[in-house]
Design a protein around this motif. Sequence first.
Motif, PDB file in Angstrom:
ATOM      1  N   PRO A  74      -5.682   1.349   0.116  1.00 34.33           N
ATOM      2  CA  PRO A  74      -5.837   0.094   0.619  1.00 34.33           C
ATOM      3  C   PRO A  74      -4.786  -0.934   0.151  1.00 34.33           C
ATOM      4  CG  PRO A  74      -7.337   0.367  -1.259  1.00 34.33           C
ATOM      5  CD  PRO A  74      -6.648   1.946  -0.854  1.00 34.33           C
ATOM      6  N   PHE A  75      -4.551  -2.103   0.887  1.00 35.10           N
ATOM      7  CA  PHE A  75      -3.732  -2.916   0.373  1.00 35.10           C
ATOM      8  C   PHE A  75      -4.064  -3.580  -1.011  1.00 35.10           C
ATOM      9  CE2 PHE A  75      -0.605  -3.243   3.549  1.00 35.10           C
ATOM     10  CZ  PHE A  75      -1.070  -3.012   4.762  1.00 35.10           C
ATOM     11  N   LYS A  76      -3.008  -4.035  -1.731  1.00 43.33           N
ATOM     12  CA  LYS A  76      -3.140  -4.768  -3.121  1.00 43.33           C
ATOM     13  C   LYS A  76      -2.328  -6.011  -2.809  1.00 43.33           C
ATOM     14  CE  LYS A  76      -4.543  -0.928  -6.126  1.00 43.33           C
ATOM     15  NZ  LYS A  76      -5.997  -1.229  -6.651  1.00 43.33           N
ATOM     16  N   GLN A  77      -2.913  -7.057  -3.564  1.00 43.23           N
ATOM     17  CA  GLN A  77      -1.771  -7.981  -3.334  1.00 43.23           C
ATOM     18  C   GLN A  77      -0.934  -8.226  -4.546  1.00 43.23           C
ATOM     19  OE1 GLN A  77      -3.491 -12.337  -2.644  1.00 43.23           O
ATOM     20  NE2 GLN A  77      -3.311 -12.291  -4.950  1.00 43.23           N
ATOM     21  N   ILE A  78       0.311  -8.791  -3.878  1.00 45.22           N
ATOM     22  CA  ILE A  78       1.545  -8.628  -4.962  1.00 45.22           C
ATOM     23  C   ILE A  78       2.433  -9.760  -4.940  1.00 45.22           C
ATOM     24  CG2 ILE A  78       3.129  -7.544  -3.263  1.00 45.22           C
ATOM     25  CD1 ILE A  78       4.329  -5.978  -5.592  1.00 45.22           C
ATOM     26  N   ARG A 126       1.033  -1.248   0.250  1.00 48.40           N
ATOM     27  CA  ARG A 126      -0.044  -0.083  -0.024  1.00 48.40           C
ATOM     28  C   ARG A 126       0.980   1.200   0.064  1.00 48.40           C
ATOM     29  NH1 ARG A 126      -2.198   0.279   6.524  1.00 48.40           N
ATOM     30  NH2 ARG A 126      -0.122   0.123   7.302  1.00 48.40           N
ATOM     31  N   PHE A 127       0.173   2.371  -0.163  1.00 51.08           N
ATOM     32  CA  PHE A 127       0.863   3.775  -0.235  1.00 51.08           C
ATOM     33  C   PHE A 127       0.605   4.822   0.440  1.00 51.08           C
ATOM     34  CE2 PHE A 127       2.624   1.497  -3.928  1.00 51.08           C
ATOM     35  CZ  PHE A 127       3.907   2.237  -4.103  1.00 51.08           C
ATOM     36  N   VAL A 128       1.059   5.481   1.250  1.00 54.07           N
ATOM     37  CA  VAL A 128       0.659   6.639   1.949  1.00 54.07           C
ATOM     38  C   VAL A 128       1.540   7.912   1.451  1.00 54.07           C
ATOM     39  CG1 VAL A 128       0.526   7.665   4.377  1.00 54.07           C
ATOM     40  CG2 VAL A 128       0.351   5.102   3.863  1.00 54.07           C
ATOM     41  N   ASN A 129       0.602   8.968   1.142  1.00 59.12           N
ATOM     42  CA  ASN A 129       1.053  10.161   0.635  1.00 59.12           C
ATOM     43  C   ASN A 129       1.253  11.095   1.605  1.00 59.12           C
ATOM     44  OD1 ASN A 129       1.784  12.658  -0.707  1.00 59.12           O
ATOM     45  ND2 ASN A 129      -0.019  12.650  -1.886  1.00 59.12           N
ATOM     46  N   LEU A 130       2.640  11.413   2.073  1.00 56.04           N
ATOM     47  CA  LEU A 130       2.968  12.231   3.108  1.00 56.04           C
ATOM     48  C   LEU A 130       3.783  13.531   2.516  1.00 56.04           C
ATOM     49  CD1 LEU A 130       3.896   9.839   6.008  1.00 56.04           C
ATOM     50  CD2 LEU A 130       1.882  10.730   5.559  1.00 56.04           C
ATOM     51  N   SER A 131       3.722  13.611   1.245  1.00 58.77           N
ATOM     52  CA  SER A 131       4.327  14.912   0.650  1.00 58.77           C
ATOM     53  C   SER A 131       3.653  15.955   0.630  1.00 58.77           C
ATOM     54  CB  SER A 131       4.763  14.370  -0.864  1.00 58.77           C
ATOM     55  OG  SER A 131       5.257  15.554  -1.525  1.00 58.77           O
TER      56      SER A 131
END
Length: 307
Positions: free
Chosen positions: A238-242, A206-211
Amino acid sequence: MRNFDSKYNKCNCSNVNASQMEENAGIIEASDNYEEYSEYENEGRSADYPLQTIPSHQPVPDFSQPSQVPSMPMLPNMPSTPTFPSGIIGPIVIPIGPGSIGYAQVRFLHAVAGAGPVMISVGPTVFNSKLAYQNITAYGRIASGYRTITVVSADNPSNVLLRKSVTFTAGSQITIALVNAASGIQLLVVSDELCSNKSWNSSCVRFVNLSYGSGSLSVQLDTGMSVFEDIDFMEITPFKQIGVGNYYFNVYQSSPGIQPRNISGDMGIAGFTSFELQVGSNEMYTVYLVGSTFTTPSLQAVIVTNV
């Protein structure tokens, strides 16, 4: 944030197989039951407990007989104060009346671009004495309830950068990110619960934008496949499967009027940052996008696992 390409379906563990993983370029939706956590609330994780065995019937003792009167148990010796790693606090125990106190597993991420190292305290106890930019602490235990978080400059402790009350929930596992704000810094509480509904031996990302000031950010693989689009500031995807393997990601601004440009024919885009993620099996990856899209320090990806 717009939905991930509709041809990549949400994961269904009962019918996901290796061929489907390959067809979907190794990454598909993992879970849709994750909610963003505000800085004042966090949900505890549920757990499955084994059934207890009911003991067999025992005869009732005759307390009129001295030999059957139970003796009072001896109190155990209280253990000495435990030693914790440098910079990590132990339990903060505050008497709150009858009953036991639960604990939250907590760690801190320094994502304040342009700020020097900071000292973080929870209540009267120092959690980390010198946390540098882009660094993250190990998890520490904090007693549940309201606690005041104080952040000061590690080089000048009289310079208070933030003082804020946060609720900690027993049984929760969270990351608290220190983030740029219009005036000073602010906190973002991120739940580190396990991703669910994924196939065996795969992982989640998952990704979180803290910029701060970057606007919306989008993420693509180097193949041109879209992973996440329009991630707003302070948004947690959300999480994505990889699947297991090496992946190369490009991150670019997706605000109106900003368009990615090709850098190698039809492959890839000119992003603000690119990075490689080496995915193992049964891991949970959170990619924090920190820094600035226009000034220094530049946009960077801080990759952490939720363990």
